[in-house]
Design an enzyme around this catalytic site. Structure first.
Site, PDB file in Angstrom:
ATOM      1  N   SER A 254      17.665 -13.207  25.743  1.00  0.00           N
ATOM      2  CA  SER A 254      18.834 -13.907  26.250  1.00  0.00           C
ATOM      3  C   SER A 254      18.492 -14.668  27.507  1.00  0.00           C
ATOM      4  CB  SER A 254      19.927 -12.892  26.571  1.00  0.00           C
ATOM      5  OG  SER A 254      19.498 -12.115  27.679  1.00  0.00           O
ATOM      6  N   LYS A 255      19.343 -15.637  27.767  1.00  0.00           N
ATOM      7  CA  LYS A 255      19.199 -16.483  28.941  1.00  0.00           C
ATOM      8  C   LYS A 255      19.182 -15.665  30.221  1.00  0.00           C
ATOM      9  CE  LYS A 255      20.995 -21.115  28.460  1.00  0.00           C
ATOM     10  NZ  LYS A 255      22.174 -21.885  28.239  1.00  0.00           N
ATOM     11  N   ARG A 256      19.945 -14.560  30.190  1.00  0.00           N
ATOM     12  CA  ARG A 256      20.097 -13.776  31.410  1.00  0.00           C
ATOM     13  C   ARG A 256      18.769 -13.245  31.930  1.00  0.00           C
ATOM     14  NH1 ARG A 256      23.182  -9.588  29.770  1.00  0.00           N
ATOM     15  NH2 ARG A 256      23.815 -10.794  27.970  1.00  0.00           N
TER      16      ARG A 256
END
Ligand code: GLU
Length: 483
Positions: A254-256
């Protein structure tokens, strides 16, 4: 034998996800290895998700990575158009065909009715909301009347209950679904656009796609696709669903937790060779422990049989390592081109350094850097005179007698005429000997004086690259500043 034709079919979300790059790469490798064709098709039928410039970004990222396609929206081909939004008539025609065959039907249910249905099913704790086939029982006259009255409608697939849906997957072998768990999927939406499922199947068939190679997240859509192939009486393509990409903590990438756009890696200075190498290993290996690959070797070695089922962990350390390895093995001429670009984007953009000088920096630093920009950032002293001196090294190496020692060294250097690396080394050895001190006592202050740092390339490489006059100037300056 039928020609191998594979496709990368992204929705234009605005950037190319590294997972998308992996899918594109595996398709590309499979096509290249089998003398087949690699096709780019843009799946842009979800108008709510339309992003300006997204297609250009995608094609630019694919071109940067070197994944050249044989057919696509910007280059055409015999099976076009390659943008789904330009193929609406085709989907409509095929949906009508399914209605005529009884494999699909008009549904005029209002949003309110569907909402109520969902709520009721939720109350009954059904595993997933499903349409109740209410409109399947409409009579021909009712349907005609509704159409005449311009009632909004969708077209749904008529999924028969109590069937086993079975298909083969190259990576997962035999996959089985129960048709009771498959909804009467919408094929044409009320805005007249097809859904992903219909457009995807129609296009894969019409574009004569032999192998559908895509991410695992599409596995649950495949039973719907299989039903569509069967409903049309079309031959199914072969399927291969690639493993998920995971963060180191095994959650879905994920981007996170880091960058996911190929453009981000490109802009951070990763080499395309390294990123391709890295991404190729996310779910595939050649059966040995080799990790360093160029594209041509990947093409030679790649096979879908060796793609894993288990999720692949995205390990940034490994990417960094591969970047350094690829950089090290890169031709100096190629590094020079990249370095010049980096210089233009740096604070040294106005310097006009000769190629010869930059080549020397490349040779001296190649084993010490992992990114092209580090040919600047880790050794700024090659680009600008030193003004700051590493404090720790000053405390440790700059003694009261150092200025005197260095002055002696300057005298010795002054005698040199256009000195080579060896000349510097010789003069240095001679000075240490005359002063009756160990070379170590002289070398650390000397490095500090000319570079401001305590580490770097070989001392005499450093002196040779900077040249006699600059070296002397820098030592004098250091004496003046550090006293
Ligand atoms: N449009 C889908 C995507 O965005 C394509 C999935 C497939 O390859 O069938 O990834």
């Amino acid at each position: 034998m039928k020609e191998i034709r594979v496709r990368f079919a992204p929705s234009p979300t605005g950037y190319l996800h590294v997972g998308g790059l992996r899918t594109a790469l595996y398709n590309y490798l499979y096509a290249k290895k089998n003398n087949g064709k690699f096709i780019l098709r843009i799946e842009d039928t979800d108008r709510n998700r339309y992003v300006e410039g997204a297609v250009e970004n995608l094609t630019a990222a694919l071109n940067w990575a070197g994944l050249d396609y044989n057919e696509g929206p910007d280059i055409g081909g015999n099976y076009g158009p390659y943008m789904q939004s330009q193929r609406l008539e085709i989907y409509k025609k095929h949906a009508d065909e399914l209605i005529a065959k009884g494999e699909a039907y008009y549904c005029f249910c209002s949003a309110e009715r569907l909402q109520k249905l969902r709520e009721e099913q939720e109350k009954q704790k059904l595993p997933q909301a499903k349409y109740d086939k209410h409109c399947l029982s409409l009579s021909k006259t009712e349907i005609e009347q509704n159409l005449k009255n311009n009632l909004p409608y969708v077209i749904r697939l008529n999924v028969k209950p109590n069937q086993k849906i079975i298909f083969d997957d190259i990576i997962r072998d035999r996959v089985e679904f129960d048709s009771n768990n498959v909804d009467d999927q919408v094929l044409i939406k009320s805005d007249g656009y097809p859904t992903y499922h219909l457009a995807n199947v129609v296009d894969d068939h019409l574009m004569e796609i032999s192998h559908v190679i895509r991410g695992e997240e599409w596995l649950s859509s495949t039973p719907k696709h299989v039903l569509l192939y069967d409903a049309f009486k079309w031959e199914r393509p072969k399927f291969a669903h690639l493993p998920l990409l995971l963060n180191p903590d095994k959650s879905k990438l994920s981007k996170r937790q880091g960058d996911v756009a190929v453009e981000d890696y490109r802009d951070k200075g990763y080499l395309k060779e390294a990123l391709i190498n890295f991404v190729a290993l996310l779910g595939w290996n050649a059966g040995d422990d080799k990790e360093f690959y160029y594209m041509n070797e990947l093409i030679e070695k790649f096979s879908l049989d060796r793609v894993n089922k288990a999720g692949a962990v995205f390990d940034i350390q490994k990417l960094n390592w591969l970047n350094a390895e690829h950089l090290r093995k890169m031709h100096d001429d190629d590094i020079l081109k990249l370095l010049k670009k980096e210089i233009l984007n740096s604070q040294f953009s106005t310097l006009n350094l000769p190629d010869n000088y930059l080549f020397q920096i490349i040779t001296a630093m190649k084993e010490r850097v992992a990114f092209v920009k580090e040919f600047i950032t880790t050794c700024q002293y090659f680009y600008t005179p030193t003004t700051e001196y590493e404090q720790k090294s000053v405390e440790k190496n700059w003694k009261p007698e150092t200025p005197e020692h260095l002055r002696k060294l300057i005298d010795e250097f002054k005698l040199l005429d256009n000195p080579s690396k060896e000349d510097f080394e010789h003069a240095f050895g001679k000075t240490a000997e005359q002063l009756g001190i160990g070379k170590g006592k002289l070398i650390h202050p000397l490095r500090l004086a000319v570079s401001g740092q305590s580490t770097g390339p070989g001392m005499f490489d450093l002196l040779f690259i900077l040249g006699k006059d600059e070296v002397i100037k820098r030592i004098e300056k250091a004496i003046e500043v550090l006293g």
